[in-house]
Design an enzyme around this catalytic site. Structure first.
Site, PDB file in Angstrom:
ATOM      1  N   ARG A 287      -2.265  14.299   6.560  1.00 11.16           N
ATOM      2  CA  ARG A 287      -2.869  13.029   6.971  1.00 11.16           C
ATOM      3  C   ARG A 287      -4.319  12.896   6.509  1.00 11.16           C
ATOM      4  O   ARG A 287      -4.841  11.797   6.365  1.00 11.16           O
ATOM      5  CB  ARG A 287      -2.787  12.876   8.498  1.00 11.16           C
ATOM      6  CG  ARG A 287      -3.038  11.454   8.961  1.00 11.16           C
ATOM      7  CD  ARG A 287      -2.760  11.253  10.446  1.00 11.16           C
ATOM      8  NE  ARG A 287      -3.755  11.841  11.298  1.00 11.16           N
ATOM      9  CZ  ARG A 287      -3.534  12.797  12.208  1.00 11.16           C
ATOM     10  NH1 ARG A 287      -2.326  13.290  12.378  1.00 11.16           N
ATOM     11  NH2 ARG A 287      -4.503  13.272  12.951  1.00 11.16           N
TER      12      ARG A 287
ATOM     13  N   ASP B 111     -16.689  -7.007   2.631  1.00 10.75           N
ATOM     14  CA  ASP B 111     -15.383  -7.060   1.966  1.00 10.75           C
ATOM     15  C   ASP B 111     -15.666  -7.415   0.506  1.00 10.75           C
ATOM     16  O   ASP B 111     -16.014  -8.555   0.184  1.00 10.75           O
ATOM     17  CB  ASP B 111     -14.486  -8.107   2.640  1.00 10.75           C
ATOM     18  CG  ASP B 111     -13.060  -8.085   2.089  1.00 10.75           C
ATOM     19  OD1 ASP B 111     -12.896  -7.771   0.893  1.00 10.75           O
ATOM     20  OD2 ASP B 111     -12.129  -8.397   2.851  1.00 10.75           O
TER      21      ASP B 111
ATOM     22  N   TYR C  74     -11.695 -13.255   5.138  1.00  6.95           N
ATOM     23  CA  TYR C  74     -10.234 -13.134   5.045  1.00  6.95           C
ATOM     24  C   TYR C  74      -9.664 -13.382   6.453  1.00  6.95           C
ATOM     25  O   TYR C  74     -10.114 -12.773   7.424  1.00  6.95           O
ATOM     26  CB  TYR C  74      -9.937 -11.714   4.562  1.00  6.95           C
ATOM     27  CG  TYR C  74      -8.495 -11.331   4.425  1.00  6.95           C
ATOM     28  CD1 TYR C  74      -7.659 -11.989   3.544  1.00  6.95           C
ATOM     29  CD2 TYR C  74      -7.980 -10.271   5.167  1.00  6.95           C
ATOM     30  CE1 TYR C  74      -6.336 -11.598   3.406  1.00  6.95           C
ATOM     31  CE2 TYR C  74      -6.659  -9.876   5.030  1.00  6.95           C
ATOM     32  CZ  TYR C  74      -5.841 -10.547   4.157  1.00  6.95           C
ATOM     33  OH  TYR C  74      -4.533 -10.163   4.022  1.00  6.95           O
TER      34      TYR C  74
ATOM     35  N   LYS D 298      -5.252  -5.260  -4.410  1.00  4.39           N
ATOM     36  CA  LYS D 298      -5.471  -6.383  -5.320  1.00  4.39           C
ATOM     37  C   LYS D 298      -5.723  -5.864  -6.743  1.00  4.39           C
ATOM     38  O   LYS D 298      -4.809  -5.416  -7.389  1.00  4.39           O
ATOM     39  CB  LYS D 298      -6.625  -7.236  -4.788  1.00  4.39           C
ATOM     40  CG  LYS D 298      -6.429  -7.678  -3.320  1.00  4.39           C
ATOM     41  CD  LYS D 298      -5.376  -8.748  -3.155  1.00  4.39           C
ATOM     42  CE  LYS D 298      -4.910  -8.948  -1.717  1.00  4.39           C
ATOM     43  NZ  LYS D 298      -5.910  -9.334  -0.741  1.00  4.39           N
TER      44      LYS D 298
HETATM   45  C1  LIG Z   1      -5.711  -9.158   0.689  1.00  2.69           C
HETATM   46  C2  LIG Z   1      -7.056  -9.043   1.265  1.00  2.69           C
HETATM   47  C3  LIG Z   1      -7.314  -8.129   2.282  1.00  2.69           C
HETATM   48  C4  LIG Z   1      -6.226  -7.304   2.909  1.00  2.69           C
HETATM   49  O1  LIG Z   1      -5.653  -6.389   2.044  1.00  2.69           O
HETATM   50  P1  LIG Z   1      -4.196  -5.776   2.337  1.00  2.69           P
HETATM   51  O2  LIG Z   1      -4.118  -4.616   1.424  1.00  2.69           O
HETATM   52  O3  LIG Z   1      -3.214  -6.856   2.049  1.00  2.69           O
HETATM   53  O4  LIG Z   1      -4.172  -5.365   3.782  1.00  2.69           O
HETATM   54  C5  LIG Z   1      -8.607  -8.023   2.729  1.00  2.69           C
HETATM   55  N1  LIG Z   1      -9.603  -8.787   2.236  1.00  2.69           N
HETATM   56  C6  LIG Z   1      -9.387  -9.676   1.265  1.00  2.69           C
HETATM   57  C7  LIG Z   1     -10.536 -10.484   0.751  1.00  2.69           C
HETATM   58  C8  LIG Z   1      -8.111  -9.850   0.757  1.00  2.69           C
HETATM   59  O5  LIG Z   1      -7.908 -10.773  -0.191  1.00  2.69           O
END
Ligand SMILES: *Cc1c(COP(=O)(O)O)cnc(C)c1O
Length: 388
Positions: A54, A179, A107, A204
């Site tokens: 983990r 973020d 988000y 992403k």
């Molecule tokens: C998609 C996204 C997230 C979340 O990511 P996941 O891997 O789908 O949990 C967080 N912040 C932004 C800006 C996003 O576009």
């Protein structure tokens, strides 16, 4: 070394593993020790070396090292999704009675975390206008522990003045969490702009092929042990195959982003000439709030942007979206394929007023030829107009 060379070089161990370029995918839960003393000694420093599945394996550590290099941080922790990274970074730093300042264009699941679970735990959140800049000082309270930023923001793409916000946050004793998914950690250097914890949904652009769920938190050494302990304590563990894909993604990130950037700029420019479009919400365009900040703080743009449409009925929007040949509809982005998602920003905003009532299209420009994508959009607009 220049950045692109670093991304090809980081986290490699020449001369090990038979000379094979990439690390293997280690699947592990149990890690065994030869003696009781070795077991106990390893338990003194569980976050160094390989201790338990983990806490990560050499595959995880290679991916983490590569992302730390990418973002210019000292340490990185891989998590099973971007949302896990957001939740972990926040929960590691708030307790009952604390206060969070959250950008209003975050988000949406991040906002829902604050409105739901965190509120239930007695953590209060105030949402702020993303263009607030240094004015955030007025919203700071003695119990404000986190100022959360996202630039450009989700759906509406305002580019925040992160250095000004960070300066005020630090003066008030709060941590700056960002973020940083849109820039892929490539077009924005978080630690040169006052960020303490930089989060990415590596799902992403780092993954880049719509086939992995992965999150990262990158930071200075001083935050590492507490963050690692929190991630392990909450049970977060990034899957080894996804870490492998993430590391692979880092190697080709610069080349892919260059194509995403060029395609998106070309298509955004074409969209700016269309009568259906009220405003192009791409940070490289003056119509995007925070455009000057983007020019100052970012070194480029990824392939995700929006266009605010005139106030069309939803059936006309559907006539456009439902017949697209190349733009698919669905969540997430950052893969090789183009995506289109309509949504109405105005009802989502609570800390400031979004000036247009209609739908905005969020477009992700993939690696297809931009000419084909423009033709697809052109035909889409023709269907929209025919449905009016
Ligand atoms: C998609 C996204 C997230 C979340 O990511 P996941 O891997 O789908 O949990 C967080 N912040 C932004 C800006 C996003 O576009």
């Amino acid at each position: 070394m220049k950045k692109d060379t670093l991304l090809a070089t980081t986290a490699r161990r020449p001369g090990t593993n038979f000379g094979i370029v990439n690390p293997p995918v280690y699947h592990a839960s149990t890690v065994v020790f030869p003696t009781l003393k070795a077991l106990h000694d390893a338990g003194q420093t569980p976050f160094e070396g390989v201790y338990y599945g983990r806490y990560g394996t050499p595959t995880t550590f290679a991916f983490e090292e590569a992302v730390a290099t990418l973002e210019g941080g000292e340490k990185c922790i891989a998590l099973p999704s971007g949302m896990a990274a957001i939740a972990c970074a926040i929960m590691a730093h708030v307790q009952s009675g604390d206060h969070i300042l959250m950008t209003d264009n975050a988000y949406y699941p991040t906002i829902k975390l604050c409105q739901g679970l965190l509120k239930g735990f007695g953590v209060e959140t105030t949402y702020y206008d993303p263009m607030i800049g240094a004015g955030i000082a007025e919203l700071m309270r003695p119990n404000t522990k986190i100022v959360f930023t996202e630039a450009p923001g989700s759906i509406t793409f305002e580019v925040q003045d992160v250095p000004a916000i960070a300066e005020a946050a630090h003066r008030g004793g709060a941590l700056v969490v960002m973020d940083n998914t849109w820039s892929a950690g490539y077009f924005f250097a978080p630690f040169e702009h006052g960020v303490d914890l930089s989060i990415q949904a590596a799902t992403k652009y780092i993954g880049g092929h719509s086939d992995a769920m992965l999150g990262t938190i990158t930071m200075a050494e001083k935050h590492y042990e507490h963050m690692r302990r929190t991630a392990a304590g909450l049970g977060y563990c990034a899957a080894p195959d996804d870490c492998y894909l993430g590391l692979r993604g880092v190697r080709s990130l610069a080349a892919r982003l260059a194509r995403h950037q060029d395609g998106a700029l070309r298509i955004a420019k074409w969209l700016s000439t269309r009568p259906e479009v009220e405003a192009v919400l791409h940070p490289a365009f003056p119509s995007c709030p925070g455009h000057d900040t983007w020019k100052r703080d970012f070194t480029g743009a990824s392939g995700l942007f929006g266009v605010q449409l005139k106030d069309y009925p939803i059936n006309a929007i559907a006539a456009m979206t439902d017949g697209m040949e190349h733009f698919a509809m669905g969540y997430s982005w950052g893969g090789f394929e183009s995506l289109i998602v309509p949504s109405a920003p105005a009802p989502m905003r609570t800390a400031y007023r979004w000036p247009w009532p209609g739908q905005a299209l969020r477009l992700h420009i993939g690696l297809e030829d931009p000419d084909d994508l423009i033709t697809d959009l052109e035909r889409g607009f023709a269907r929209l107009n025919a449905a009016l």
